[in-house]
Write an enzyme that holds these catalytic residues in place. Sequence first.
Site, PDB file in Angstrom:
ATOM      1  N   HIS A 307      22.918 -29.740  -4.764  1.00  0.00           N
ATOM      2  CA  HIS A 307      23.543 -29.363  -3.595  1.00  0.00           C
ATOM      3  C   HIS A 307      22.308 -28.549  -3.138  1.00  0.00           C
ATOM      4  CE1 HIS A 307      24.519 -25.105  -3.671  1.00  0.00           C
ATOM      5  NE2 HIS A 307      25.733 -25.085  -3.955  1.00  0.00           N
ATOM      6  N   ASP A 364      31.904 -28.308  -7.704  1.00  0.00           N
ATOM      7  CA  ASP A 364      32.695 -28.788  -8.324  1.00  0.00           C
ATOM      8  C   ASP A 364      32.811 -29.873  -8.896  1.00  0.00           C
ATOM      9  OD1 ASP A 364      31.549 -28.770  -4.754  1.00  0.00           O
ATOM     10  OD2 ASP A 364      34.073 -27.899  -5.679  1.00  0.00           O
TER      11      ASP A 364
HETATM   12  C1  SDX Z   1      29.682 -27.457  -2.593  1.00  0.00           C
HETATM   13  O1  SDX Z   1      26.065 -24.752  -0.058  1.00  0.00           O
HETATM   14  C2  SDX Z   1      26.959 -24.108  -0.779  1.00  0.00           C
HETATM   15  O2  SDX Z   1      26.875 -23.443  -1.399  1.00  0.00           O
HETATM   16  C3  SDX Z   1      28.158 -25.474  -1.126  1.00  0.00           C
HETATM   17  C4  SDX Z   1      28.868 -24.401  -2.210  1.00  0.00           C
HETATM   18  C5  SDX Z   1      29.524 -23.124  -2.089  1.00  0.00           C
HETATM   19  O3  SDX Z   1      30.412 -22.976  -3.202  1.00  0.00           O
HETATM   20  O4  SDX Z   1      29.814 -22.316  -1.018  1.00  0.00           O
HETATM   21  O5  SDX Z   1      28.430 -25.058  -3.623  1.00  0.00           O
HETATM   22  C6  SDX Z   1      29.984 -25.853  -2.850  1.00  0.00           C
HETATM   23  O6  SDX Z   1      30.111 -27.236  -1.496  1.00  0.00           O
HETATM   24  C7  SDX Z   1      29.108 -27.842  -3.648  1.00  0.00           C
HETATM   25  C8  SDX Z   1      28.833 -28.875  -3.309  1.00  0.00           C
HETATM   26  C9  SDX Z   1      29.598 -29.979  -3.120  1.00  0.00           C
HETATM   27  N1  SDX Z   1      29.381 -31.935  -2.783  1.00  0.00           N
HETATM   28  C10 SDX Z   1      28.790 -32.629  -3.695  1.00  0.00           C
HETATM   29  O7  SDX Z   1      29.287 -32.805  -4.542  1.00  0.00           O
HETATM   30  C11 SDX Z   1      28.776 -33.565  -2.964  1.00  0.00           C
HETATM   31  C12 SDX Z   1      27.848 -34.824  -3.571  1.00  0.00           C
HETATM   32  N2  SDX Z   1      26.859 -33.603  -2.917  1.00  0.00           N
HETATM   33  C13 SDX Z   1      26.026 -34.222  -2.246  1.00  0.00           C
HETATM   34  O8  SDX Z   1      26.277 -35.051  -0.824  1.00  0.00           O
HETATM   35  C14 SDX Z   1      24.704 -33.559  -1.439  1.00  0.00           C
HETATM   36  O9  SDX Z   1      24.216 -32.858  -3.107  1.00  0.00           O
HETATM   37  C15 SDX Z   1      24.858 -32.273  -0.598  1.00  0.00           C
HETATM   38  C16 SDX Z   1      25.731 -32.197   0.138  1.00  0.00           C
HETATM   39  C17 SDX Z   1      25.445 -31.363  -1.796  1.00  0.00           C
HETATM   40  C18 SDX Z   1      23.834 -31.397  -0.792  1.00  0.00           C
HETATM   41  O10 SDX Z   1      23.402 -32.128   0.101  1.00  0.00           O
HETATM   42  P1  SDX Z   1      21.533 -31.551   0.722  1.00  0.00           P
HETATM   43  O11 SDX Z   1      21.130 -30.454   0.715  1.00  0.00           O
HETATM   44  O12 SDX Z   1      21.837 -32.045   2.473  1.00  0.00           O
HETATM   45  O13 SDX Z   1      20.785 -33.215   0.031  1.00  0.00           O
HETATM   46  P2  SDX Z   1      20.727 -34.635   0.942  1.00  0.00           P
HETATM   47  O14 SDX Z   1      21.966 -34.933   1.107  1.00  0.00           O
HETATM   48  O15 SDX Z   1      19.523 -34.735   2.127  1.00  0.00           O
HETATM   49  O16 SDX Z   1      20.095 -35.288  -0.320  1.00  0.00           O
HETATM   50  C19 SDX Z   1      18.443 -35.547  -0.911  1.00  0.00           C
HETATM   51  C20 SDX Z   1      18.210 -36.521  -1.474  1.00  0.00           C
HETATM   52  C21 SDX Z   1      19.160 -37.748  -0.710  1.00  0.00           C
HETATM   53  O17 SDX Z   1      18.087 -38.454  -1.386  1.00  0.00           O
HETATM   54  P3  SDX Z   1      16.873 -39.736  -0.298  1.00  0.00           P
HETATM   55  O18 SDX Z   1      17.358 -40.108   1.564  1.00  0.00           O
HETATM   56  O19 SDX Z   1      15.853 -38.384  -0.798  1.00  0.00           O
HETATM   57  O20 SDX Z   1      16.390 -41.005  -1.065  1.00  0.00           O
HETATM   58  O21 SDX Z   1      19.385 -36.566  -2.417  1.00  0.00           O
HETATM   59  C22 SDX Z   1      20.261 -37.924  -2.751  1.00  0.00           C
HETATM   60  C23 SDX Z   1      19.693 -37.819  -1.001  1.00  0.00           C
HETATM   61  O22 SDX Z   1      20.610 -39.553  -0.810  1.00  0.00           O
HETATM   62  N3  SDX Z   1      21.185 -36.949  -2.700  1.00  0.00           N
HETATM   63  C24 SDX Z   1      22.289 -37.555  -3.730  1.00  0.00           C
HETATM   64  C25 SDX Z   1      23.519 -36.907  -4.065  1.00  0.00           C
HETATM   65  N4  SDX Z   1      22.854 -35.626  -2.691  1.00  0.00           N
HETATM   66  C26 SDX Z   1      21.615 -35.783  -2.713  1.00  0.00           C
HETATM   67  N5  SDX Z   1      22.607 -38.330  -4.219  1.00  0.00           N
HETATM   68  C27 SDX Z   1      23.653 -39.231  -5.176  1.00  0.00           C
HETATM   69  N6  SDX Z   1      24.124 -38.378  -5.543  1.00  0.00           N
HETATM   70  C28 SDX Z   1      24.049 -37.122  -4.388  1.00  0.00           C
HETATM   71  N7  SDX Z   1      25.572 -36.811  -5.007  1.00  0.00           N
END
Ligand code: SDX
Length: 429
Positions: A307, A364
């Site tokens: 998140h 989610d």
């Molecule tokens: C919602 O913003 C809100 O409030 C949203 C929400 C709401 O109520 O409106 O809460 C609802 O959208 C919840 C999120 C739902 N999305 C998912 O579940 C999709 C999977 N999660 C991700 O794609 C990710 O965690 C995000 C998009 C939610 C957040 O991404 P960020 O903050 O941009 O973080 P990032 O992509 O920069 O990740 C940081 C690190 C990375 O690794 P490194 O580059 O540091 O090595 O964490 C890793 C990412 O690769 N990472 C994951 C991951 N999420 C982040 N690795 C594997 N699986 C994941 N799910």
Amino acid sequence: MSDKAILEVGGKKYEFPILIGTEDEIAIDISTLRGSTNGIITLDAGFKNTGSCESKITFLDGEKGILRHRGYAIEELTKNASFLEVAFLIIFGELPTKVELEKFEIDIKGQSMVNEEMKGIIDGFPKSAHPMGILSALTSALTAFNPGIVNVNSKVDMYNAVVKILGKFPVLATWAHRRNNGLPLNYSDNSLDYISNIMQLMFKIPTEKYKINPIAVNALDELLILHEDHEQNCSTSTVRIVGSSGAGLFASLSAGVSALWGPLHGGANQAVVEMLEAIEKDGGDVEKYINKAKDKDDPFRLMGFGHRVYKNFDPRARIIKKAADELFADLNLNDPTLKIAKHLEEVALKDEYFAERKLYPNVDFYSGIIYRALGIPVQMFTVMFAIGRLPGWIAQWKEMRENGEPIGRPRQLYTGETLRPYKSIEDRK
Ligand code: SDX
């Protein structure tokens, strides 16, 4: 702490005011930066470090796993209030009195009819159309049937717009499902409460009386409360920025529906269940999928994990996980995806990759499992999220307008070609 932040660029110092929020959050007000530094801007892809507004609606603390609406803890609201009670709180700022809530419910029911001509729009879609695309289009089409501009400064005008969209949105949302499944479009049943009406809109068939299941209604009420607002998330920021151009409420909400559709945002609840089903089909080998999620060469992400703000447990995920256990026990259900989800969570939370990056289950991760248990088809999961998020979008749009916020127009850092002369087509290779 000083009430000024000092920025030094090229040997010159610039001062900017420091603002402190009511929860002691600290912000540097850089609204004079470009003007006072002759053109310097900040750059922050995804706005991970940048506040877009001041707001009184929702407070969340990602480190402590706190979520409050107008000062009330989400745990208390899900335990004690109904969806419309929380919607009233989020939109108008205070919990409604008994009289206010009754009037709110009656006025919403009074708006639950949708112009019959809207059917012509939905008939234009192929049956393969995703319900979120249909919902976005129908929400925007509401502008055509309700052309009046919402005057935010008139309490009556704003109240009427609020009850209108709260009355019509669930009908339009469920029509997408009914149409794509060759079912007759249902009308609201004003003898029912808001959540029971959503269930009958989804499932009632004309030849039989629809039997309300109070356990299912209670689970859906709690689930939708957990989705009502979440400060400046992607879809809410979209509603605010579209509304900041002067676009109407329904057009702004339609843009919010489109933003929520994305699999990184609200679309994740559909992606989570599709992922769990794939793991189940693959023999339930969760370790394999954990390794895929960790593999930088593999685009696979553990959907429902991570998140932007919560670097601790998403408080909503905790409540939903408990609600899923209770619902499955109450309905005597046995869904292998719930077992797989729990196993996946257990293995992931012990894994350094997830612990290091503070990746926990988000809202989610478990919500789709409940929707499935309620008989809601996977393609409708994000539509349910939209029904839940509607009050938050309305409240944030209303606050943005009431605060007279300027049109949203970010700057950029240009890194393209510098000036070069036109090349005639003969000279191009
Ligand atoms: C919602 O913003 C809100 O409030 C949203 C929400 C709401 O109520 O409106 O809460 C609802 O959208 C919840 C999120 C739902 N999305 C998912 O579940 C999709 C999977 N999660 C991700 O794609 C990710 O965690 C995000 C998009 C939610 C957040 O991404 P960020 O903050 O941009 O973080 P990032 O992509 O920069 O990740 C940081 C690190 C990375 O690794 P490194 O580059 O540091 O090595 O964490 C890793 C990412 O690769 N990472 C994951 C991951 N999420 C982040 N690795 C594997 N699986 C994941 N799910």
